[in-house]
Design a protein around this motif. Structure first.
Motif, mmCIF file in Angstrom:
data_model
loop_
_atom_site.group_PDB
_atom_site.id
_atom_site.type_symbol
_atom_site.label_atom_id
_atom_site.label_comp_id
_atom_site.label_asym_id
_atom_site.label_seq_id
_atom_site.Cartn_x
_atom_site.Cartn_y
_atom_site.Cartn_z
ATOM 1 N N LEU A 168 1.606 3.902 -10.508
ATOM 2 C CA LEU A 168 1.848 3.000 -9.386
ATOM 3 C C LEU A 168 0.860 1.837 -9.369
ATOM 4 N N GLU A 169 -0.392 2.106 -9.698
ATOM 5 C CA GLU A 169 -1.393 1.038 -9.753
ATOM 6 C C GLU A 169 -1.100 0.061 -10.882
ATOM 7 N N LYS A 170 -0.514 0.557 -11.959
ATOM 8 C CA LYS A 170 -0.135 -0.320 -13.073
ATOM 9 C C LYS A 170 0.907 -1.347 -12.634
ATOM 10 N N GLU A 171 1.707 -0.983 -11.617
ATOM 11 C CA GLU A 171 2.729 -1.891 -11.086
ATOM 12 C C GLU A 171 2.166 -2.843 -10.028
ATOM 13 N N ILE A 179 -1.173 15.756 -11.479
ATOM 14 C CA ILE A 179 -0.008 14.984 -11.028
ATOM 15 C C ILE A 179 -0.466 13.795 -10.196
ATOM 16 N N ARG A 180 -1.432 14.019 -9.329
ATOM 17 C CA ARG A 180 -1.923 12.942 -8.456
ATOM 18 C C ARG A 180 -2.477 11.782 -9.285
ATOM 19 N N ASP A 181 -3.271 12.099 -10.307
ATOM 20 C CA ASP A 181 -3.875 11.039 -11.125
ATOM 21 C C ASP A 181 -2.826 10.284 -11.938
ATOM 22 N N ILE A 182 -1.824 11.012 -12.464
ATOM 23 C CA ILE A 182 -0.780 10.363 -13.267
ATOM 24 C C ILE A 182 0.059 9.433 -12.399
ATOM 25 N N VAL A 183 0.504 9.933 -11.239
ATOM 26 C CA VAL A 183 1.324 9.112 -10.341
ATOM 27 C C VAL A 183 0.535 7.900 -9.859
ATOM 28 N N LYS A 184 -0.712 8.101 -9.499
ATOM 29 C CA LYS A 184 -1.563 7.000 -9.035
ATOM 30 C C LYS A 184 -1.701 5.924 -10.115
ATOM 31 N N MET A 187 0.832 -1.196 0.000
ATOM 32 C CA MET A 187 0.000 0.000 0.000
ATOM 33 C C MET A 187 0.870 1.251 0.000
ATOM 34 N N ILE A 188 0.504 2.206 -0.845
ATOM 35 C CA ILE A 188 1.237 3.461 -0.963
ATOM 36 C C ILE A 188 0.316 4.612 -0.614
ATOM 37 N N GLY A 189 0.790 5.495 0.279
ATOM 38 C CA GLY A 189 0.072 6.726 0.580
ATOM 39 C C GLY A 189 0.603 7.839 -0.308
ATOM 40 N N LEU A 190 -0.278 8.473 -1.070
ATOM 41 C CA LEU A 190 0.112 9.535 -2.004
ATOM 42 C C LEU A 190 -0.564 10.838 -1.575
ATOM 43 N N VAL A 191 0.241 11.866 -1.316
ATOM 44 C CA VAL A 191 -0.286 13.166 -0.897
ATOM 45 C C VAL A 191 0.150 14.212 -1.921
ATOM 46 N N GLU A 192 -0.797 14.690 -2.718
ATOM 47 C CA GLU A 192 -0.514 15.644 -3.797
ATOM 48 C C GLU A 192 -1.775 16.448 -4.085
ATOM 49 N N GLU A 200 10.682 7.007 -13.154
ATOM 50 C CA GLU A 200 11.742 7.117 -12.156
ATOM 51 C C GLU A 200 11.156 7.025 -10.749
ATOM 52 N N LEU A 201 9.993 7.646 -10.531
ATOM 53 C CA LEU A 201 9.341 7.550 -9.227
ATOM 54 C C LEU A 201 8.994 6.107 -8.917
ATOM 55 N N VAL A 202 8.490 5.363 -9.897
ATOM 56 C CA VAL A 202 8.160 3.954 -9.690
ATOM 57 C C VAL A 202 9.415 3.165 -9.317
ATOM 58 N N ALA A 203 10.519 3.435 -10.019
ATOM 59 C CA ALA A 203 11.773 2.717 -9.747
ATOM 60 C C ALA A 203 12.271 3.003 -8.325
ATOM 61 N N ARG A 204 12.191 4.249 -7.905
ATOM 62 C CA ARG A 204 12.643 4.595 -6.556
ATOM 63 C C ARG A 204 11.709 4.006 -5.503
#
Length: 228
Positions: A22-25, A14-19, A4-9, A108-112
């Motif tokens: 991450l969900e794709k992974e 940006i929030r929808d793209i990052v989400k 589980m990942i907590g995302l605060v944006e 890059e965010l996914v990799a980190r």
């Protein structure tokens, strides 16, 4: 079970793209736009990692990071439009494990995220491991249960606090440099300064006032075994 990942944006794009990335992974993402909402999630859901914007309405990301670090060493990746070195240092010294400047690559965010989650899982106790107890004077560490006792009483410690105690107690009387402790506890790719070591030692001394952690001036710290 998915991590589980907590995302605060607060920026919805940006929030929808990052989400989505991450969900794709395969991660479960709890995305919110304020630190106040994130604090409720932190207390109730216990995400495995946080992706945190700094510039937020209400409580900012720095304050949220400080609140988390009062009780937990869960990984925190800071994402921010602030690209000055002083902002990065502040974020890392307040407890962030990583810092990405906007605009950034979602890949890059996914990799980190994967790297920090892998390290976090490695630090957690393995129930199948044989129980090991480390004793130095009044300090006793139960490695399999991640429990610390001082003068016979259990002391609540975070994961990094336990790791620091274990390193020092495993070789009592040995002086460890700040750089060595930073690498052992935070990892070789940690971007912050060795002040993080001083802050963690300060917390341990506050929790265990008679713990014989000595400062080796100009070098680092050692746990001195007191002998009667």
């Amino acid at each position: 079970m998915n991590q589980m990942i907590g995302l605060v944006e607060d920026d919805p794009n940006i929030r929808d793209i990052v989400k989505a990335y991450l969900e794709k992974e395969g991660y479960q993402v709890l995305a919110v736009d304020t630190a106040e909402k994130a604090w409720d999630i932190f207390q109730e859901k216990k995400p495995d990692i946080w992706v945190l914007d700094i510039m937020l309405p209400g409580m900012d990301g720095y304050e949220f990071c400080k609140k988390i670090r009062q009780t937990s060493e869960v990984p925190i990746i800071i994402i921010s439009a602030k690209d000055e070195e002083v902002d990065k240092i502040l974020g890392l010294e307040l407890g962030g494990d990583d810092y990405l400047t906007k605009p950034f690559s979602p890949r890059e965010l996914v990799a980190r995220t994967k790297r920090h989650l892998k390290r976090w899982e490695a630090m957690r106790p393995n129930a199948e491991e044989e129980q090991e107890t480390i004793k130095v004077g009044a300090l006793e560490l139960n490695e399999s249960e991640r429990q610390a006792y001082f003068n016979g009483k259990e002391v609540e410690v975070t994961t990094k606090e336990f790791e620091m105690l274990k390193i020092l107690a495993s070789q009592e009387n040995r002086a460890f440099s700040r750089e060595e402790l930073l690498i052992k506890v935070w990892g070789e790719d940690y971007y912050g300064s060795d002040r993080a070591v001083d802050d963690l030692i300060k917390r341990l001394r506050k929790k265990m006032k008679e713990l014989p952690i000595e400062t080796v001036w100009g070098h680092g710290y050692r746990l001195r075994e007191k002998r009667s």
